[in-house]
Design an enzyme around this catalytic site. Structure first.
Site, PDB file in Angstrom:
ATOM      1  N   LYS A 113       0.820  -1.211   0.000  1.00 14.84           N
ATOM      2  CA  LYS A 113       0.000   0.000   0.000  1.00 14.84           C
ATOM      3  C   LYS A 113       0.856   1.265   0.000  1.00 14.84           C
ATOM      4  CE  LYS A 113      -4.257  -2.083   1.428  1.00 14.84           C
ATOM      5  NZ  LYS A 113      -3.819  -3.492   1.535  1.00 14.84           N
TER       6      LYS A 113
HETATM    7  C1  LIG Z   1      -4.414  -4.650   0.803  1.00 10.53           C
HETATM    8  C2  LIG Z   1      -3.602  -5.889   0.672  1.00 10.53           C
HETATM    9  C3  LIG Z   1      -3.910  -6.901  -0.283  1.00 10.53           C
HETATM   10  C4  LIG Z   1      -5.118  -6.822  -1.174  1.00 10.53           C
HETATM   11  O1  LIG Z   1      -4.987  -5.844  -2.171  1.00 10.53           O
HETATM   12  P1  LIG Z   1      -6.257  -5.323  -2.975  1.00 10.53           P
HETATM   13  O2  LIG Z   1      -5.779  -4.191  -3.799  1.00 10.53           O
HETATM   14  O3  LIG Z   1      -7.237  -4.894  -1.916  1.00 10.53           O
HETATM   15  O4  LIG Z   1      -6.773  -6.464  -3.783  1.00 10.53           O
HETATM   16  C5  LIG Z   1      -3.053  -7.986  -0.378  1.00 10.53           C
HETATM   17  N1  LIG Z   1      -1.971  -8.120   0.432  1.00 10.53           N
HETATM   18  C6  LIG Z   1      -1.657  -7.176   1.360  1.00 10.53           C
HETATM   19  C7  LIG Z   1      -0.464  -7.392   2.226  1.00 10.53           C
HETATM   20  C8  LIG Z   1      -2.451  -6.030   1.515  1.00 10.53           C
HETATM   21  O5  LIG Z   1      -2.127  -5.108   2.456  1.00 10.53           O
END
Ligand SMILES: *Cc1c(COP(=O)(O)O)cnc(C)c1O
Length: 497
Positions: A113
């Site tokens: 993120k």
């Molecule tokens: C948010 C997240 C996901 C999922 O990603 P999306 O864009 O919501 O599909 C997968 N792995 C981790 C570690 C995350 O923080």
């Protein structure tokens, strides 16, 4: 380039408006009115650039109302070794034969993120300036763990903004709590709520739409904005790393320019895999997009049957960031697959809201089959995948990435497909040390969080990210715990209104 709403195609706004607004007034998500294309020569040239310039190149196709200087201001501030532990920003680990781990977790909070939330504050403040919004931007976030910390790190000390994060007192991991309570920065606030994640989220939504609060903000020269994953400003940075990874593999002779690859993405809200879909349709040669879910497998069923049905049991898993039953970004994909048919999207997403269920047309089902493959696995299989990757390749992956590994192995066994493949690795294993350590050593550990990190470092021989190692010595700055009834007053008081 203008942006339409998925629920009203007649809406046309600039990227600066789409980013500051976050979501369209009709409840739809903003999408660019066309997908810009890249030639193979352009992709090749991207391989010769540093990451910040790769990002700037891609953004120049989408954010056409930004000047070059504005785009570079954003990318140079976000994608530097000030914030990321590797020069390459998105590191590629060559592991298996023809399989590559795209490590997206070398940022300040050790999850992918950061790739978007490091740049979003610059997009937002630049956008606000461009459309003469002469106001301080206040970001309110309700978080179940990862997003809150990544948003705090992104917005900390960014001029013209302040950020306030609410988390459920008993609903986040000890490490996640500690990450937030020790947050640094002069414009940040963190508060725990006696309640669950839904209480935090409902409270934040109510405050966002409270006319009384809005008026008070207005007269103090402030406005609310959102940092969650429906904002286009969070999606567009994610397209970059897929193009970047392809260009780099071609540059290094791992693939020939023009060869197709598969991309496997551990998926929750469908944001990350949608970015891969965009990269494909911009010109990155892709064979299959492989959507990996944990046992909350609403997306596996959807891709395989065309029926989206959220009426099912919700499970808490060892890959908590994928514990989601409503994948908001799917709306953008379906808008594109229906030929930008806003009426159909209103119908389906109306049904999702009222009945929790909708079924797409045969034409969309065929497109889903053509572009995607989907699979899921349970917690035991996730841990077994971590263990086998550790044994075979001396590589330690986190629980979310392990879901992708397992689903990819199943895909390969079922299809015999030997296309070279990129797996999106979404978090550092140290962020989920308890489950990862249990998987690596085939048994639960009774050590505390920090001792588990040390033990994992010893076994994996991977360096502990400085941001997590430092946590132990950081003073806690935030200790407020409030009831949900106090949330609104708390926001006003914190903003000094
Ligand atoms: C948010 C997240 C996901 C999922 O990603 P999306 O864009 O919501 O599909 C997968 N792995 C981790 C570690 C995350 O923080």
């Amino acid at each position: 380039m203008l942006y339409n709403s998925t629920r009203d195609s007649s809406v046309k706004v600039s990227s600066a408006q789409a980013i500051t607004q976050g979501i369209s007034v009709d409840g739809g998500l903003f999408v660019p009115e066309e997908i810009p294309s890249l030639t193979l020569d352009e992709i090749k040239s991207i391989g010769e650039m540093k990451y910040a310039d790769r990002a700037a190149f891609v953004f120049s196709k989408f954010l056409t109302d930004f000047s070059d200087a504005e785009i570079h201001y954003c990318t140079d501030n976000a994608y530097s070794t000030k914030n990321f532990e590797t020069e390459s920003i998105a590191e590629i680990a060559h592991l298996f034969d023809g399989t590559y781990m795209l490590e997206l977790w070398h940022g300040p909070t050790c999850a992918f993120k950061d790739m978007a939330l490091q740049i979003l504050p610059y997009f937002l403040t630049t956008s606000a300036k461009k459309i003469n919004l002469d106001k301080k931007i206040v970001i309110l976030v309700a978080t179940s763990g990862d997003t809150g910390k990544a948003a705090l790190e992104g917005f900390k000390d960014v001029e013209g903004t302040s950020i306030l994060v609410f988390y459920p007192e008993d609903g986040v991991s000890p490490m996640q709590k500690r990450q937030m309570k020790t947050q640094e920065g002069s414009n940040v606030g963190v508060c725990a709520l006696n309640g669950n994640f839904d209480d935090c989220q409902n409270g934040v939504k109510a405050i966002f739409t409270d006319n009384d609060v809005k008026a008070q903000l207005e007269s103090s020269g402030m406005m609310f904005s959102s940092a969650n994953s429906i904002n286009w400003g969070r999606l567009v940075p994610q397209i970059v790393y897929y193009i970047s990874a392809y260009a780099e593999l071609a540059r290094d002779g791992e693939i020939n320019l023009g060869d197709k690859i598969n991309i496997v993405v551990p998926t929750g809200n469908f944001g990350n895999i949608l970015a891969a879909y965009y990269a494909k349709h911009m010109g990155v040669p892709v064979n299959k997009l492989i959507c990996a879910s944990n046992i909350n497998n609403v997306l596996t069923d959807f891709i395989n049957t065309g029926v989206y049905d959220r009426n099912r049991q919700f499970y808490a898993t060892v890959s908590p960031s994928m514990d989601i039953l409503i994948s908001s970004n799917l709306e953008r994909l379906l808008y594109l697959m229906t030929g930008r048919n806003d009426a159909v999207i209103r119908d389906w997403f109306g049904k999702l809201a009222s009945e929790g269920k909708y079924e797409v047309t045969d034409d969309v089902k065929a497109q889903l089959k053509d572009e995607f493959c989907a699979g899921f696995c349970n917690d035991d299989e996730t841990k077994a995948a971590i263990h086998s990757v550790y044994e075979k390749y001396s590589y330690t992956c986190d629980t979310h990435t392990a879901v992708a590994v397992k689903v990819y192995n199943d895909y390969k066994a079922a299809t015999g497909d030997t296309t070279k493949t990129i797996i999106a690795s979404t978090a550092s294993p140290y962020k989920f040390s308890a489950a990862v350590l249990e998987a690596v050593q085939n048994g639960k550990s009774d050590l505390d969080e920090y001792a588990m990190i040390d033990k994992l470092a010893e076994l994996s021989k991977m360096p502990v990210p400085a941001a997590l190692a430092d946590l132990k010595n950081k003073p806690e700055r935030f200790s407020d715990v409030i009831s949900k009834e106090e949330q609104k007053q708390y926001v006003l008081r914190t903003l000094g209104i």
